[in-house]
Design a protein around this motif. Structure first.
Motif, PDB file in Angstrom:
ATOM      1  N   UNK A  10       0.799  -1.208   0.000  1.00  0.00           N
ATOM      2  CA  UNK A  10       0.000   0.000   0.000  1.00  0.00           C
ATOM      3  C   UNK A  10       0.838   1.266   0.000  1.00  0.00           C
ATOM      4  N   UNK A  11       2.014   1.226  -0.639  1.00  0.00           N
ATOM      5  CA  UNK A  11       2.797   2.441  -0.756  1.00  0.00           C
ATOM      6  C   UNK A  11       1.958   3.487  -1.463  1.00  0.00           C
ATOM      7  N   UNK A 110      -6.461  -1.254 -14.439  1.00  0.00           N
ATOM      8  CA  UNK A 110      -5.795  -0.280 -13.588  1.00  0.00           C
ATOM      9  C   UNK A 110      -5.212   0.880 -14.367  1.00  0.00           C
ATOM     10  N   UNK A 111      -4.611   0.580 -15.495  1.00  0.00           N
ATOM     11  CA  UNK A 111      -3.983   1.618 -16.307  1.00  0.00           C
ATOM     12  C   UNK A 111      -5.011   2.632 -16.799  1.00  0.00           C
ATOM     13  N   UNK A 145      -4.605  -7.415  -5.473  1.00  0.00           N
ATOM     14  CA  UNK A 145      -5.730  -6.545  -5.818  1.00  0.00           C
ATOM     15  C   UNK A 145      -5.337  -5.068  -5.857  1.00  0.00           C
ATOM     16  N   UNK A 146      -4.109  -4.752  -5.455  1.00  0.00           N
ATOM     17  CA  UNK A 146      -3.639  -3.376  -5.385  1.00  0.00           C
ATOM     18  C   UNK A 146      -2.829  -3.021  -6.628  1.00  0.00           C
ATOM     19  N   UNK A 147      -3.154  -1.893  -7.249  1.00  0.00           N
ATOM     20  CA  UNK A 147      -2.420  -1.449  -8.425  1.00  0.00           C
ATOM     21  C   UNK A 147      -1.056  -0.884  -8.025  1.00  0.00           C
ATOM     22  N   UNK A 148      -0.171  -0.736  -8.994  1.00  0.00           N
ATOM     23  CA  UNK A 148       1.193  -0.282  -8.715  1.00  0.00           C
ATOM     24  C   UNK A 148       1.236   1.128  -8.144  1.00  0.00           C
ATOM     25  N   UNK A 152      -6.439   0.551  -4.549  1.00  0.00           N
ATOM     26  CA  UNK A 152      -7.073  -0.751  -4.332  1.00  0.00           C
ATOM     27  C   UNK A 152      -8.374  -0.727  -5.130  1.00  0.00           C
ATOM     28  N   UNK A 153      -8.300  -1.147  -6.385  1.00  0.00           N
ATOM     29  CA  UNK A 153      -9.465  -0.960  -7.250  1.00  0.00           C
ATOM     30  C   UNK A 153     -10.301  -2.220  -7.442  1.00  0.00           C
TER      31      UNK A 153
END
Length: 444
Positions: A10-11, A110-111, A145-148, A152-153
């Motif tokens: 979760x950075x 995500x992108x 489930x977390x994007x880069x 958290x989408x």
């Protein structure tokens, strides 16, 4: 990869790091109400599977709990993946909640920022039930489930961990302990082979495309634990990637059945359930048929263990799975979030496990004594699931052209089974795929 903690996952999302304890405290005095949106209607689209069927059968339960009418669409997997992308791209998706195959569409969704970041919903004590307990989700699935960029989408839904299946009878017959490293597994496979009885020490996927996920299982045990670097450059021809390829080659060529070059999961499963292979590394989702006494000769004799360790400092298993997301375009985000909480809450995730409908993303079902007692799986099955949830890492790179990646790298692996040099094949495949990846990264 270095072992990813929830903090690392979760950075850029400090709010979510604090969310579970904050949510617990806030909800103790919250105004949360399941019927807050009664009279509303939402549309939900999920893949055809035992999980989708279960949601369909229990849809009335959600409607009675919330007063929200729910139109639930269940679509075959491949068709569903295509359908939702077309609708997302149109800017007017017909659904308020949808299932996302993270190993296929995570990067694409995500992108484009098509889904809502649910961290704000999680932190809202008037919208999140006091007992939703987000901290119950396995670390690997939360990371997945977390994007880069930290968003958290999707909410973690179902997990498919790669594990080690082994034939207890065959190992016991030669007094061989369950291997904990790939080297031990290879040596055990050689000892367990009995060609006169058509019994082999190992079976695994050899066919192009399907084979990449077995190769990535070796790679996840090295110092390198991804196939793209922090700059999103392809790194599939490194010394660690070549080591993984060499191990893949020797297992498939030396201790697996003849013709393994054409094996997909189905041929592997059939071989193993007939008692003709001592060990098999593949997805947890294939466990149910192995314990079916009407189909499997080894029902009751199957052992389950976490995948062996590699030479690297960390231990990871390959992960594939799904999450449920809310489109940014939806005007029903509140009701949609209530649906996700119901569908992926503790009660329904436990039902998934007890009924054999799938492996939940949550951890608590694996420790539920009722579930263990009612299951035809042994306790070590649940222990393996819980342990795998803690070390799971994406089994494929999080990129848009993932199918092309599997084809190109898979061809190199198939060629190596035929005798080609692993380093040469992986370098050639990496060079071939690199511009494809770079082009996809430039596109918006």
């Amino acid at each position: 990869m270095v072992r990813i903690t929830r903090r690392a996952a979760f950075q850029g999302g400090a709010a979510l790091l604090a969310a579970p304890p904050l949510i617990d405290r806030a909800n103790a005095q919250s105004a949360f109400d399941w019927r807050r949106f009664r009279g509303e209607r939402i549309e939900v689209s999920v893949q055809l599977s035992p999980r989708g069927t279960m949601l369909q059968q229990n849809n009335k339960e959600f409607e009675e709990l919330t007063g929200i009418r729910c139109g639930l669409e269940v679509v075959p997997e491949q068709q569903h993946r295509q359908k939702i992308i077309v609708e997302y791209a149109s800017g007017r998706p017909s659904f308020d909640v949808t299932e996302i195959s993270l190993h296929v569409n995570k990067r694409q969704v995500g992108k484009a920022r098509w889904n809502t970041d649910i961290r704000s919903l999680l932190a809202d004590s008037t919208l999140t039930a006091p007992d939703f307990d987000f901290a119950d989700y396995g670390e690997g699935m939360v990371t997945y489930a977390t994007q880069s960029d930290g968003r958290l989408d999707t909410c973690p839904a179902g997990a498919d961990y790669f594990i080690l299946y082994y034939n207890k009878e065959l190992l016991a017959g030669k007094n061989i302990a369950v291997p904990t490293t790939w080297d031990e597994m290879y040596e055990a496979s050689k000892r367990l082979a009995d060609p006169t009885k058509q019994v082999y020490g190992h079976v695994g996927r050899g066919v192009k495309n399907a084979n990449v996920v077995l190769w990535s299982s070796y790679l996840l045990g090295t110092g390198q634990r991804d196939m793209i670097d922090a700059n999103r450059q392809l790194i599939t021809d490194t010394p660690d990637a070549i080591w993984a390829g060499e191990n893949y080659k020797k297992f498939l060529r030396n201790v697996s059945p003849p013709g393994s070059i054409g094996f997909n999961w189905n041929e592997c499963q059939t071989t193993f359930m007939q008692g003709r292979a001592a060990m098999w590394v593949d997805g947890i989702g294939f466990a149910a048929p192995l314990e079916d006494r009407t189909r499997s000769r080894i029902a009751g004799k199957v052992g389950y263990a976490v995948v062996p360790r590699g030479p690297g400092p960390q231990h990871h298993c390959a992960l594939f799975g799904a999450g449920y997301g809310i489109p940014e375009a939806s005007r029903k985000k509140g009701p949609a979030w209530l649906y996700i909480q119901w569908a992926l809450g503790k009660a329904n995730q436990l039902k998934w496990l007890v009924s054999g409908a799938g492996v939940p993303a949550r951890s608590s079902p694996f420790r539920n004594e009722e579930a263990i007692g009612r299951s035809h799986f042994p306790r070590e099955f649940f222990q393996t699931l819980e342990a795998s949830a803690k070390i799971a890492r994406a089994g494929l790179p999080e990129i848009v052209p993932v199918t092309q990646f599997r084809d190109v790298i898979g061809s190199a692996l198939t060629n190596s089974i035929s005798g080609a040099d692993v380093a040469t094949e992986l370098k050639k495949a990496t060079a071939e795929f690199r511009p494809i990846l770079e082009q996809s990264e430039r596109e918006t």
